[in-house]
Design a protein around this motif. Structure first.
Motif, PDB file in Angstrom:
ATOM      1  N   ASP A 196      26.820 -96.155 -83.454  1.00 42.18           N
ATOM      2  CA  ASP A 196      25.744 -97.146 -83.547  1.00 42.18           C
ATOM      3  C   ASP A 196      24.677 -96.720 -84.551  1.00 42.18           C
ATOM      4  OD1 ASP A 196      26.986 -98.737 -81.673  1.00 42.18           O
ATOM      5  OD2 ASP A 196      25.802 -97.979 -79.990  1.00 42.18           O
ATOM      6  N   ALA A 197      24.508 -95.406 -84.715  1.00 42.33           N
ATOM      7  CA  ALA A 197      23.512 -94.888 -85.649  1.00 42.33           C
ATOM      8  C   ALA A 197      24.058 -94.764 -87.074  1.00 42.33           C
ATOM      9  CB  ALA A 197      23.008 -93.523 -85.176  1.00 42.33           C
ATOM     10  N   GLY A 198      25.313 -95.153 -87.274  1.00 46.58           N
ATOM     11  CA  GLY A 198      25.912 -95.061 -88.603  1.00 46.58           C
ATOM     12  C   GLY A 198      26.369 -93.673 -88.976  1.00 46.58           C
ATOM     13  N   LYS A 199      26.478 -92.787 -87.993  1.00 50.78           N
ATOM     14  CA  LYS A 199      26.939 -91.413 -88.238  1.00 50.78           C
ATOM     15  C   LYS A 199      28.448 -91.362 -87.965  1.00 50.78           C
ATOM     16  CE  LYS A 199      22.475 -89.324 -87.119  1.00 50.78           C
ATOM     17  NZ  LYS A 199      21.741 -88.278 -86.363  1.00 50.78           N
ATOM     18  N   TYR A 200      29.201 -91.944 -88.880  1.00 49.39           N
ATOM     19  CA  TYR A 200      30.614 -92.205 -88.614  1.00 49.39           C
ATOM     20  C   TYR A 200      31.469 -90.938 -88.612  1.00 49.39           C
ATOM     21  CZ  TYR A 200      28.943 -96.898 -89.546  1.00 49.39           C
ATOM     22  OH  TYR A 200      28.229 -98.073 -89.502  1.00 49.39           O
ATOM     23  N   GLU A 201      31.176 -89.985 -89.484  1.00 45.82           N
ATOM     24  CA  GLU A 201      31.945 -88.738 -89.490  1.00 45.82           C
ATOM     25  C   GLU A 201      31.764 -88.009 -88.161  1.00 45.82           C
ATOM     26  OE1 GLU A 201      34.084 -87.765 -91.535  1.00 45.82           O
ATOM     27  OE2 GLU A 201      33.627 -88.487 -93.569  1.00 45.82           O
ATOM     28  N   GLN A 202      30.508 -87.942 -87.690  1.00 44.37           N
ATOM     29  CA  GLN A 202      30.243 -87.288 -86.405  1.00 44.37           C
ATOM     30  C   GLN A 202      30.915 -88.040 -85.264  1.00 44.37           C
ATOM     31  OE1 GLN A 202      27.958 -87.919 -88.828  1.00 44.37           O
ATOM     32  NE2 GLN A 202      26.123 -86.638 -88.556  1.00 44.37           N
ATOM     33  N   ALA A 203      30.918 -89.377 -85.368  1.00 44.26           N
ATOM     34  CA  ALA A 203      31.550 -90.185 -84.326  1.00 44.26           C
ATOM     35  C   ALA A 203      33.037 -89.867 -84.223  1.00 44.26           C
ATOM     36  CB  ALA A 203      31.344 -91.671 -84.618  1.00 44.26           C
ATOM     37  N   ILE A 204      33.701 -89.798 -85.361  1.00 44.63           N
ATOM     38  CA  ILE A 204      35.138 -89.506 -85.358  1.00 44.63           C
ATOM     39  C   ILE A 204      35.401 -88.138 -84.745  1.00 44.63           C
ATOM     40  CG2 ILE A 204      37.128 -89.013 -86.836  1.00 44.63           C
ATOM     41  CD1 ILE A 204      36.004 -91.155 -88.785  1.00 44.63           C
ATOM     42  N   THR A 205      34.617 -87.155 -85.143  1.00 43.47           N
ATOM     43  CA  THR A 205      34.830 -85.785 -84.658  1.00 43.47           C
ATOM     44  C   THR A 205      34.673 -85.690 -83.148  1.00 43.47           C
ATOM     45  OG1 THR A 205      34.083 -84.818 -86.757  1.00 43.47           O
ATOM     46  CG2 THR A 205      34.034 -83.407 -84.816  1.00 43.47           C
ATOM     47  N   ILE A 206      33.583 -86.243 -82.603  1.00 42.92           N
ATOM     48  CA  ILE A 206      33.340 -86.094 -81.165  1.00 42.92           C
ATOM     49  C   ILE A 206      34.280 -86.972 -80.353  1.00 42.92           C
ATOM     50  CG2 ILE A 206      31.574 -87.889 -80.917  1.00 42.92           C
ATOM     51  CD1 ILE A 206      31.518 -84.383 -79.297  1.00 42.92           C
ATOM     52  N   LEU A 207      34.677 -88.126 -80.893  1.00 37.67           N
ATOM     53  CA  LEU A 207      35.611 -88.982 -80.156  1.00 37.67           C
ATOM     54  C   LEU A 207      37.009 -88.381 -80.149  1.00 37.67           C
ATOM     55  CD1 LEU A 207      34.336 -92.491 -81.300  1.00 37.67           C
ATOM     56  CD2 LEU A 207      34.199 -91.525 -78.987  1.00 37.67           C
ATOM     57  N   GLU A 208      37.396 -87.731 -81.225  1.00 34.84           N
ATOM     58  CA  GLU A 208      38.674 -87.010 -81.214  1.00 34.84           C
ATOM     59  C   GLU A 208      38.639 -85.922 -80.152  1.00 34.84           C
ATOM     60  OE1 GLU A 208      39.065 -85.663 -85.218  1.00 34.84           O
ATOM     61  OE2 GLU A 208      40.310 -87.374 -85.831  1.00 34.84           O
ATOM     62  N   ASN A 209      37.511 -85.240 -80.058  1.00 33.23           N
ATOM     63  CA  ASN A 209      37.337 -84.201 -79.046  1.00 33.23           C
ATOM     64  C   ASN A 209      37.403 -84.801 -77.651  1.00 33.23           C
ATOM     65  OD1 ASN A 209      35.238 -82.461 -77.269  1.00 33.23           O
ATOM     66  ND2 ASN A 209      36.283 -81.141 -78.749  1.00 33.23           N
ATOM     67  N   PHE A 210      36.765 -85.946 -77.464  1.00 33.66           N
ATOM     68  CA  PHE A 210      36.812 -86.653 -76.180  1.00 33.66           C
ATOM     69  C   PHE A 210      38.248 -86.991 -75.793  1.00 33.66           C
ATOM     70  CE2 PHE A 210      37.364 -91.063 -74.640  1.00 33.66           C
ATOM     71  CZ  PHE A 210      36.949 -90.903 -73.321  1.00 33.66           C
ATOM     72  N   LEU A 211      39.000 -87.515 -76.739  1.00 27.54           N
ATOM     73  CA  LEU A 211      40.367 -87.940 -76.458  1.00 27.54           C
ATOM     74  C   LEU A 211      41.292 -86.762 -76.190  1.00 27.54           C
ATOM     75  CD1 LEU A 211      40.490 -90.729 -79.154  1.00 27.54           C
ATOM     76  CD2 LEU A 211      40.757 -91.100 -76.691  1.00 27.54           C
ATOM     77  N   ASP A 212      40.964 -85.604 -76.752  1.00 22.37           N
ATOM     78  CA  ASP A 212      41.763 -84.402 -76.522  1.00 22.37           C
ATOM     79  C   ASP A 212      41.463 -83.749 -75.175  1.00 22.37           C
ATOM     80  OD1 ASP A 212      43.072 -84.652 -78.908  1.00 22.37           O
ATOM     81  OD2 ASP A 212      41.736 -83.299 -80.003  1.00 22.37           O
ATOM     82  N   THR A 213      40.360 -84.199 -74.539  1.00 18.96           N
ATOM     83  CA  THR A 213      39.965 -83.619 -73.261  1.00 18.96           C
ATOM     84  C   THR A 213      40.882 -84.145 -72.160  1.00 18.96           C
ATOM     85  OG1 THR A 213      37.663 -83.496 -73.968  1.00 18.96           O
ATOM     86  CG2 THR A 213      38.076 -83.336 -71.609  1.00 18.96           C
ATOM     87  N   GLY A 214      41.506 -83.262 -71.453  1.00 20.57           N
ATOM     88  CA  GLY A 214      42.458 -83.687 -70.429  1.00 20.57           C
ATOM     89  C   GLY A 214      41.850 -84.540 -69.342  1.00 20.57           C
ATOM     90  N   ALA A 215      40.531 -84.416 -69.125  1.00 16.84           N
ATOM     91  CA  ALA A 215      39.871 -85.162 -68.059  1.00 16.84           C
ATOM     92  C   ALA A 215      39.540 -86.595 -68.458  1.00 16.84           C
ATOM     93  CB  ALA A 215      38.596 -84.448 -67.628  1.00 16.84           C
ATOM     94  N   ALA A 216      39.735 -86.957 -69.732  1.00 17.08           N
ATOM     95  CA  ALA A 216      39.416 -88.311 -70.192  1.00 17.08           C
ATOM     96  C   ALA A 216      40.542 -89.257 -69.787  1.00 17.08           C
ATOM     97  CB  ALA A 216      39.217 -88.317 -71.704  1.00 17.08           C
ATOM     98  N   GLU A 217      40.481 -89.749 -68.546  1.00 18.91           N
ATOM     99  CA  GLU A 217      41.597 -90.490 -67.965  1.00 18.91           C
ATOM    100  C   GLU A 217      41.405 -92.000 -67.964  1.00 18.91           C
ATOM    101  OE1 GLU A 217      41.968 -88.814 -64.106  1.00 18.91           O
ATOM    102  OE2 GLU A 217      42.916 -86.962 -64.807  1.00 18.91           O
ATOM    103  N   ASP A 218      40.200 -92.501 -68.235  1.00 21.50           N
ATOM    104  CA  ASP A 218      39.943 -93.938 -68.215  1.00 21.50           C
ATOM    105  C   ASP A 218      40.595 -94.575 -69.443  1.00 21.50           C
ATOM    106  OD1 ASP A 218      38.823 -96.522 -68.561  1.00 21.50           O
ATOM    107  OD2 ASP A 218      37.062 -95.962 -67.387  1.00 21.50           O
ATOM    108  N   LEU A 219      41.680 -95.329 -69.223  1.00 26.02           N
ATOM    109  CA  LEU A 219      42.442 -95.874 -70.338  1.00 26.02           C
ATOM    110  C   LEU A 219      41.650 -96.907 -71.130  1.00 26.02           C
ATOM    111  CD1 LEU A 219      45.981 -96.196 -68.714  1.00 26.02           C
ATOM    112  CD2 LEU A 219      45.013 -94.296 -70.041  1.00 26.02           C
ATOM    113  N   HIS A 220      40.817 -97.702 -70.463  1.00 30.54           N
ATOM    114  CA  HIS A 220      39.977 -98.666 -71.163  1.00 30.54           C
ATOM    115  C   HIS A 220      39.010 -97.940 -72.098  1.00 30.54           C
ATOM    116  CE1 HIS A 220      41.295-102.106 -68.761  1.00 30.54           C
ATOM    117  NE2 HIS A 220      41.204-101.326 -67.699  1.00 30.54           N
ATOM    118  N   GLN A 221      38.419 -96.884 -71.597  1.00 33.25           N
ATOM    119  CA  GLN A 221      37.468 -96.103 -72.383  1.00 33.25           C
ATOM    120  C   GLN A 221      38.170 -95.410 -73.543  1.00 33.25           C
ATOM    121  OE1 GLN A 221      35.148 -92.678 -70.597  1.00 33.25           O
ATOM    122  NE2 GLN A 221      33.642 -94.313 -70.316  1.00 33.25           N
TER     123      GLN A 221
END
Length: 334
Positions: free
Chosen positions: A203-228
């Motif tokens: 939302d802040a236009g920090k797209y590189e940071q967004a990609i990095t942290i979201l990749e990290n989120f998706l790699d986290t085994g506890a991220a189980e909410d499929l909609h999210q």
């Protein structure tokens, strides 16, 4: 049936009268003020709202909301957590009483959070979760808090009750970023903070940071909410698009988004849109066709209204024509 509307507030004087009026049919209206320096408390009290004042230190949204919930009388049956910039639309009480069943512990409802430029047409709609049985839930998470069941959890959904939010555009919501960065560092095993940090970066236009942290989120085994998870892939896709990366990265993310949550219409529409942009008509046609087969928008994580209007039909017909499919066959499929 007794219904309580409760909230936390700080410097919300411009919203106070409107909030109180929208909740006038409640048996209880209770606000925990956490340190207003304007006339929030006075305006709420003038409107007949019960106001308690208390500082929450250290500040956590879940702590504040749980404290406000404690202030609701124990004989209340149903609670509505309604922020001061939100309003209950007319007829809400009757709609709530019709929708609530003996087994219901949480009621979901259309929640409009953003508006188009005219200020009247909904832009973003989701299904809210803040109407709950009085003694069935507790709030969790310091930021972007949600209700967690204490025992039995039974959801009911209604289309009749609506809550609208009108956010104060003068408030700087990018201030959440440093708080979320700190929470991610403090609780590295909690994926929710990573997801929302990625959303705020986007939302802040920090797209590189967004990609990095979201990749990290998706790699986290506890991220189980499929909609999210699906929405995280879409945020990454749009980030690649805004950064003008190779379109293959955007398409890969959108394909993952449909795979994570195939019963949502939105990922399919976004995939069809991306295929349309590069003239990939077979995949555009397939994605649009899959989108049109999904009729239940309650499956959506966040409802993109264009996905439920003419747009997917237009993508379907455009790609079909480019594939040489007769209009009669396209009409039959729809």
């Amino acid at each position: 049936m007794k219904i309580a509307v409760y909230a936390i507030a700080k410097n919300e004087e411009k919203h106070s009268a409107r909030w109180a009026a929208s909740a006038a049919q409640a048996d209880y209206r209770i606000v925990l003020d956490t340190g207003s320096t304007d006339s929030t408390v006075l305006k709420l009290q003038e409107a007949g709202v019960t106001v308690h004042s208390e500082k929450i230190n250290p500040w956590r949204f879940d702590t504040a909301r749980n404290r406000s919930l404690e202030l609701v009388p124990s004989d209340a049956d149903i609670c509505i957590a309604l922020d001061l910039d939100e309003i209950l639309m007319p007829g809400w009480r009757e709609a709530l009483e019709r929708a609530w069943t003996p087994n219901t512990t949480l009621l979901r409802y259309p929640f409009v959070s953003t508006w188009k430029e005219d200020g009247k047409t909904p832009d973003t709609v989701s299904y809210g979760f803040k109407i709950h049985a009085r003694h069935a839930y507790t709030w969790k998470y310091a930021l972007h808090e949600i209700l967690r069941p204490l025992g039995v959890h039974n959801e009911t959904t209604t289309e009749e009750l609506r809550i609208h939010q009108y956010q104060d555009a003068t408030k700087d919501r990018t201030s959440y970023i440093p708080q979320l960065e700190e929470l991610v560092a403090q609780e590295p095993s909690e994926p929710r903070y990573r997801f929302y940090l990625g959303r705020h970066y986007f939302d802040a236009g920090k797209y590189e940071q967004a990609i990095t942290i979201l990749e990290n989120f998706l790699d986290t085994g506890a991220a189980e909410d499929l909609h999210q998870r699906s929405f995280a892939f879409r945020l990454m896709a749009w980030s690649h698009q805004y950064l003008k990366h190779n379109p293959a990265f955007e398409l890969q993310c959108l394909l993952h988004a449909t795979a994570e949550s195939p019963l949502e219409r939105e990922p399919w529409v976004h995939l069809a849109e991306a295929m349309d942009a590069i003239g990939n008509w077979p995949n555009c046609f397939s994605a649009a066709a899959n989108a049109l087969q999904i009729k239940d928008r309650t499956q959506s994580y966040i409802i993109d209204l264009k996905a439920w209007e003419k747009y997917p039909v237009e993508l379907f017909e455009k790609s079909g024509r480019n594939l040489g499919i007769p209009q009669a066959q396209l009409d039959f499929f729809k």
